[in-house]
Design an enzyme around this catalytic site. Sequence first.
Site, PDB file in Angstrom:
ATOM      1  N   ASP A  21       0.867  -1.188   0.000  1.00 61.32           N
ATOM      2  CA  ASP A  21       0.000   0.000   0.000  1.00 61.32           C
ATOM      3  C   ASP A  21       0.907   1.242   0.000  1.00 61.32           C
ATOM      4  O   ASP A  21       1.840   1.325   0.803  1.00 61.32           O
ATOM      5  CB  ASP A  21      -0.902  -0.008   1.239  1.00 61.32           C
ATOM      6  CG  ASP A  21      -2.042   0.975   1.132  1.00 61.32           C
ATOM      7  OD1 ASP A  21      -3.199   0.544   1.209  1.00 61.32           O
ATOM      8  OD2 ASP A  21      -1.769   2.187   0.969  1.00 61.32           O
ATOM      9  N   ILE A  22       0.641   2.186  -0.902  1.00 61.68           N
ATOM     10  CA  ILE A  22       1.534   3.358  -0.997  1.00 61.68           C
ATOM     11  C   ILE A  22       1.323   4.367   0.130  1.00 61.68           C
ATOM     12  O   ILE A  22       2.139   5.258   0.316  1.00 61.68           O
ATOM     13  CB  ILE A  22       1.428   4.122  -2.348  1.00 61.68           C
ATOM     14  CG1 ILE A  22      -0.010   4.350  -2.746  1.00 61.68           C
ATOM     15  CG2 ILE A  22       2.255   3.481  -3.421  1.00 61.68           C
ATOM     16  CD1 ILE A  22      -0.155   5.375  -3.844  1.00 61.68           C
ATOM     17  N   HIS A  27     -10.349  -5.358  -2.740  1.00 64.31           N
ATOM     18  CA  HIS A  27      -9.043  -5.490  -2.104  1.00 64.31           C
ATOM     19  C   HIS A  27      -9.190  -5.667  -0.598  1.00 64.31           C
ATOM     20  O   HIS A  27     -10.145  -5.191   0.007  1.00 64.31           O
ATOM     21  CB  HIS A  27      -8.134  -4.293  -2.411  1.00 64.31           C
ATOM     22  CG  HIS A  27      -8.710  -2.970  -2.019  1.00 64.31           C
ATOM     23  ND1 HIS A  27      -9.616  -2.294  -2.800  1.00 64.31           N
ATOM     24  CD2 HIS A  27      -8.497  -2.196  -0.927  1.00 64.31           C
ATOM     25  CE1 HIS A  27      -9.942  -1.156  -2.203  1.00 64.31           C
ATOM     26  NE2 HIS A  27      -9.280  -1.079  -1.054  1.00 64.31           N
ATOM     27  N   GLU A  33     -12.342   3.404  -1.508  1.00 59.93           N
ATOM     28  CA  GLU A  33     -11.863   4.482  -2.380  1.00 59.93           C
ATOM     29  C   GLU A  33     -11.433   3.962  -3.737  1.00 59.93           C
ATOM     30  O   GLU A  33     -11.507   4.687  -4.744  1.00 59.93           O
ATOM     31  CB  GLU A  33     -10.699   5.224  -1.703  1.00 59.93           C
ATOM     32  CG  GLU A  33     -11.156   5.994  -0.477  1.00 59.93           C
ATOM     33  CD  GLU A  33     -10.025   6.711   0.244  1.00 59.93           C
ATOM     34  OE1 GLU A  33      -8.843   6.496  -0.096  1.00 59.93           O
ATOM     35  OE2 GLU A  33     -10.346   7.473   1.171  1.00 59.93           O
TER      36      GLU A  33
HETATM   37  P1  AMP Z   1      -9.805   1.737   0.355  1.00 63.96           P
HETATM   38  O1  AMP Z   1     -10.494   1.667  -0.988  1.00 63.96           O
HETATM   39  O2  AMP Z   1     -10.476   2.671   1.313  1.00 63.96           O
HETATM   40  O3  AMP Z   1      -9.573   0.376   0.935  1.00 63.96           O
HETATM   41  O4  AMP Z   1      -8.410   2.429   0.139  1.00 63.96           O
HETATM   42  C1  AMP Z   1      -7.601   2.174  -0.957  1.00 63.96           C
HETATM   43  C2  AMP Z   1      -6.191   1.884  -0.500  1.00 63.96           C
HETATM   44  O5  AMP Z   1      -5.398   1.756  -1.656  1.00 63.96           O
HETATM   45  C3  AMP Z   1      -5.559   2.966   0.371  1.00 63.96           C
HETATM   46  O6  AMP Z   1      -4.980   2.361   1.524  1.00 63.96           O
HETATM   47  C4  AMP Z   1      -4.491   3.567  -0.530  1.00 63.96           C
HETATM   48  O7  AMP Z   1      -3.357   3.995   0.193  1.00 63.96           O
HETATM   49  C5  AMP Z   1      -4.180   2.430  -1.461  1.00 63.96           C
HETATM   50  N1  AMP Z   1      -3.699   2.816  -2.778  1.00 63.96           N
HETATM   51  C6  AMP Z   1      -4.249   3.737  -3.602  1.00 63.96           C
HETATM   52  N2  AMP Z   1      -3.551   3.817  -4.750  1.00 63.96           N
HETATM   53  C7  AMP Z   1      -2.544   2.913  -4.647  1.00 63.96           C
HETATM   54  C8  AMP Z   1      -1.455   2.525  -5.492  1.00 63.96           C
HETATM   55  N3  AMP Z   1      -1.276   3.086  -6.699  1.00 63.96           N
HETATM   56  N4  AMP Z   1      -0.606   1.571  -5.064  1.00 63.96           N
HETATM   57  C9  AMP Z   1      -0.765   1.012  -3.841  1.00 63.96           C
HETATM   58  N5  AMP Z   1      -1.772   1.333  -2.988  1.00 63.96           N
HETATM   59  C10 AMP Z   1      -2.634   2.273  -3.389  1.00 63.96           C
END
Ligand code: AMP
Length: 141
Positions: free
Chosen positions: A36-37, A105, A100
């Site tokens: 996770d970034i 995931h 989000e």
């Molecule tokens: P959620 O949909 O609330 O579970 O959040 C999405 C998650 O994806 C968050 O923890 C972000 O930090 C992560 N995220 C978003 N874009 C990326 C990316 N390009 N690579 C890795 N993690 C990501």
Amino acid sequence: MSIYKYNPENIFAKILRDEAPSIRVYEDDETLSFMDIMPRADGHCLVIPKSPCRNLLDASDAQLVAVMLTVRKMSRAVMKAFDAQGVTVQQFNEAVGGQEVFHFHVHILPRHEGVALRAPGIMADREVLNAQADRIRFALT
Ligand code: AMP
């Protein structure tokens, strides 16, 4: 036919197609795990199905089984890699449920006694994530 719309332009779909960068730690035929970034704990990684799926609500039995088997594998690996005492597994569905990115995931967060999760939305240093990914890959061997 699912009532839930899947947008193939979401960022995780781009990661799967190698159209966006990611730090991959594990993959098999059905699932991928990457860092996770914006990690809320050291070693915070995500597990996704390789096939299109918006979230838990439209996941097939096969997708759920494959994802959860990888979640178990990654949970064990991150605990070993970070000498953690436990692991928090999180999964959000639809915007109101905290989702989000609209590709199914599961979050895996190694936990240590007395250490709270960090605030969301803080981008990690890429070199730090690379080093953490190495530790997880080693723990998987
Ligand atoms: P959620 O949909 O609330 O579970 O959040 C999405 C998650 O994806 C968050 O923890 C972000 O930090 C992560 N995220 C978003 N874009 C990326 C990316 N390009 N690579 C890795 N993690 C990501």
